[in-house]
Design an enzyme around this catalytic site. Sequence first.
Site, PDB file in Angstrom:
ATOM      1  NE  ARG A  84      43.537  44.828  33.220  1.00  0.00           N
ATOM      2  CZ  ARG A  84      42.683  44.486  34.379  1.00  0.00           C
ATOM      3  NH1 ARG A  84      43.025  43.380  35.402  1.00  0.00           N
ATOM      4  NH2 ARG A  84      42.009  45.225  34.523  1.00  0.00           N
ATOM      5  CG  LEU A  85      44.380  35.864  34.657  1.00  0.00           C
ATOM      6  CD1 LEU A  85      45.099  34.687  34.717  1.00  0.00           C
ATOM      7  CD2 LEU A  85      43.419  35.572  33.318  1.00  0.00           C
ATOM      8  CG  ASP A  86      40.363  41.620  37.291  1.00  0.00           C
ATOM      9  OD1 ASP A  86      41.022  41.919  36.580  1.00  0.00           O
ATOM     10  OD2 ASP A  86      39.548  41.672  37.116  1.00  0.00           O
ATOM     11  CE  LYS A  87      43.605  42.666  45.489  1.00  0.00           C
ATOM     12  NZ  LYS A  87      43.544  44.003  46.050  1.00  0.00           N
ATOM     13  CB  THR A  91      41.106  36.794  37.966  1.00  0.00           C
ATOM     14  OG1 THR A  91      40.270  37.057  38.203  1.00  0.00           O
ATOM     15  CG2 THR A  91      40.799  35.374  37.150  1.00  0.00           C
TER      16      THR A  91
END
Length: 158
Positions: free
Chosen positions: A12-15, A17
């Site tokens: 996943r990617l942070d919100k 990133t």
Amino acid sequence: PPEYAKLMPIGRLDKDTEGLLLFTNDGDLAHRLLAPKNGVEKIYIAEVDGPLNQTDVEAFAAGVPLSDFTAQPAEMEILSSGPLLAVARVRVHEGKFHQIKRMFEARERTVLRLTRLSFGPLALDPMLAPGEWRELTEAEIALLQETATEKDKITENL
């Protein structure tokens, strides 16, 4: 489209990133690429709010102690460093919750921007604008499968 309804992200990617994010319908492949024991490399560019120096590079290489675990050794290359802003390329082989941001915080720096450039053998497609996507080629899928298989063999021999 309906054929994409059962896709799952590989990581996943942070919100806040951006960058490369892979999706698949192959749960086994996703698991093998994400398994911490397999250590699939991910490369990021991080912009931080102040200077970086050789001591920071050495701290990343040694493994940065965080509140709940010590991050595995990571490679950090300083691309530029000034009194108010530094840019670094970071290579990690794990991907825990906010890990890169937390590693920089432990070094008294705040990440201002974080971009994932690669996941395993695949690099972010420079032709895609943020938010755009494309299907992987057969060759790219084969590379991911090969990477997962190679990592499995390496960890079996340890």
